[in-house]
Design an enzyme around this catalytic site. Structure first.
Site, PDB file in Angstrom:
ATOM      1  CG  ASP A   8      -1.777  -1.222   1.370  1.00 40.42           C
ATOM      2  OD1 ASP A   8      -1.223  -2.343   1.310  1.00 40.42           O
ATOM      3  OD2 ASP A   8      -2.996  -1.089   1.563  1.00 40.42           O
ATOM      4  CD  GLU A  39      -6.462  -0.358   0.552  1.00 42.61           C
ATOM      5  OE1 GLU A  39      -7.614  -0.727   0.327  1.00 42.61           O
ATOM      6  OE2 GLU A  39      -5.896  -0.536   1.645  1.00 42.61           O
ATOM      7  CG  ASN A  40      -4.336   3.067   1.566  1.00 44.08           C
ATOM      8  OD1 ASN A  40      -3.764   1.989   1.588  1.00 44.08           O
ATOM      9  ND2 ASN A  40      -5.516   3.251   2.142  1.00 44.08           N
ATOM     10  CG  ASN A  67     -10.245  -2.076   2.659  1.00 45.94           C
ATOM     11  OD1 ASN A  67      -9.115  -2.433   2.308  1.00 45.94           O
ATOM     12  ND2 ASN A  67     -10.445  -1.383   3.759  1.00 45.94           N
ATOM     13  CG  HIS A  68      -9.297   2.307   2.173  1.00 43.03           C
ATOM     14  ND1 HIS A  68     -10.303   3.016   2.802  1.00 43.03           N
ATOM     15  CD2 HIS A  68      -8.580   1.717   3.159  1.00 43.03           C
ATOM     16  CE1 HIS A  68     -10.185   2.860   4.104  1.00 43.03           C
ATOM     17  NE2 HIS A  68      -9.151   2.065   4.343  1.00 43.03           N
ATOM     18  CG  HIS A 151      -6.132  -5.490   0.277  1.00 41.48           C
ATOM     19  ND1 HIS A 151      -5.052  -4.664   0.173  1.00 41.48           N
ATOM     20  CD2 HIS A 151      -7.072  -4.799   0.969  1.00 41.48           C
ATOM     21  CE1 HIS A 151      -5.317  -3.515   0.764  1.00 41.48           C
ATOM     22  NE2 HIS A 151      -6.536  -3.573   1.266  1.00 41.48           N
ATOM     23  CG  HIS A 176      -5.987  -4.514   4.614  1.00 40.32           C
ATOM     24  ND1 HIS A 176      -6.792  -3.430   4.326  1.00 40.32           N
ATOM     25  CD2 HIS A 176      -6.405  -4.971   5.834  1.00 40.32           C
ATOM     26  CE1 HIS A 176      -7.666  -3.254   5.330  1.00 40.32           C
ATOM     27  NE2 HIS A 176      -7.438  -4.169   6.245  1.00 40.32           N
ATOM     28  CG  HIS A 178      -1.172   0.127   5.607  1.00 41.14           C
ATOM     29  ND1 HIS A 178      -1.703   1.398   5.676  1.00 41.14           N
ATOM     30  CD2 HIS A 178      -1.889  -0.507   4.650  1.00 41.14           C
ATOM     31  CE1 HIS A 178      -2.701   1.510   4.818  1.00 41.14           C
ATOM     32  NE2 HIS A 178      -2.841   0.375   4.183  1.00 41.14           N
TER      33      HIS A 178
HETATM   34 FE   FE2 Z   1      -4.243   0.086   2.642  1.00 38.41          FE
HETATM   35 FE   FE2 Z   2      -7.004  -2.074   2.676  1.00 38.48          FE
END
Ligand code: FE2
Ligand code: FE2
Length: 257
Positions: A8, A39-40, A67-68, A151, A176, A178
């Protein structure tokens, strides 16, 4: 084939880290194929078209997510148009975007599959194990390598998944949480595995964001504004080289003041 697999990448700090570190990483490891989890990328939440373009210029082959990915509403307009951008494949079939792709590089075909765990994620996803089987049966005769970004929150789920696809996937790496894990290994049937590659972004942070508001959130239980942390940067990645029957791997961690 030489892969650099990045977890990420968190907000502007993460994007700047990539810009600063990638030239050096490319020089040293000479990767044929680079994947990041995006995703981030935009302010810590989701991805915008502008940020996608900014990152695309750095020579990234595929951007996976999690998910993000849905946090910036404009994603719904462009996710279907970007073959390099993936969302987890085990979202229900009516969800926009694609969960895997086949990419040609230096005469070889590489499948990248993005999946998401179900333990502690609170999202009604299809089974990632059975989704892998389904995709694998479709692509196995068409590709030379299968790279999986799994993830997920629970180490046990990622770990079990690694063994489940051992001998079928080339690499399974987690994203995910991190936080990087130090468990990279070659599984018995030669799949390369790591539970989490870890973030690229601010080093002095709570999973990439400013510690102050995160602590306040835990103390009060109230919703907080989570800002991307700044300052000292960290780059985490997994390098994998597959050369006929030889497998090399190295966990990379670079800090920049
Ligand atoms: Fe993330
Ligand atoms: Fe995530």
């Amino acid at each position: 084939m030489r892969f650099i697999l990045i977890g990420d990448v968190i907000g502007r700090t993460g994007r700047n880290t990539l810009k600063e570190v990638l030239p050096e990483v490319k020089k040293k490891y000479k990767p044929d194929f680079i994947v990041i989890n995006g995703e981030n990328l935009a302010g810590g939440y989701g991805i915008t078209k502008k940020v996608f373009k900014e990152i695309d210029k750095l020579g990234i082959d595929v951007i996976t997510s999690g998910n993000h990915i849905w946090d910036k509403k404009e994603i719904y307009q462009f996710i279907d148009e970007e073959p390099k951008l993936l969302r987890p494949a085990n979202y229900p079939p009516m969800v926009p975007g694609r969960g895997y792709g086949i990419y040609e590089k230096n005469g070889k075909y590489i499948a990248v599959i993005n999946l998401m765990g179900r333990v502690f994620m609170g999202i009604p996803l299809d089974c990632p194990f059975r989704k892998f089987d389904e995709i694998y049966n479709e692509i196995k005769d068409k590709v030379d390598y299968i790279i999986v970004d799994f993830h997920g929150e629970a180490t046990s789920e990622k770990n079990a998944f690694g063994y489940y696809v051992d001998g079928r996937a080339t690499v399974v790496y987690g994203t995910h949480t991190h936080i990087p894990t130090a468990d990279e290994r070659i599984l018995p049937k030669n799949t390369v595995y790591i539970t989490d590659v870890g973030l690229t972004g601010a080093f002095q942070s709570v999973i990439g964001i400013e510690p102050k508001n995160s602590i306040k959130g835990f103390l009060t239980g109230l919703p907080q504004k989570y800002d991307v942390a700044k300052g000292e940067k960290i780059f985490n990645a997994l390098f994998v080289e597959i050369d006929n029957f030889q497998i090399e791997m190295e966990r990379i961690q670079i800090k920049i003041l």
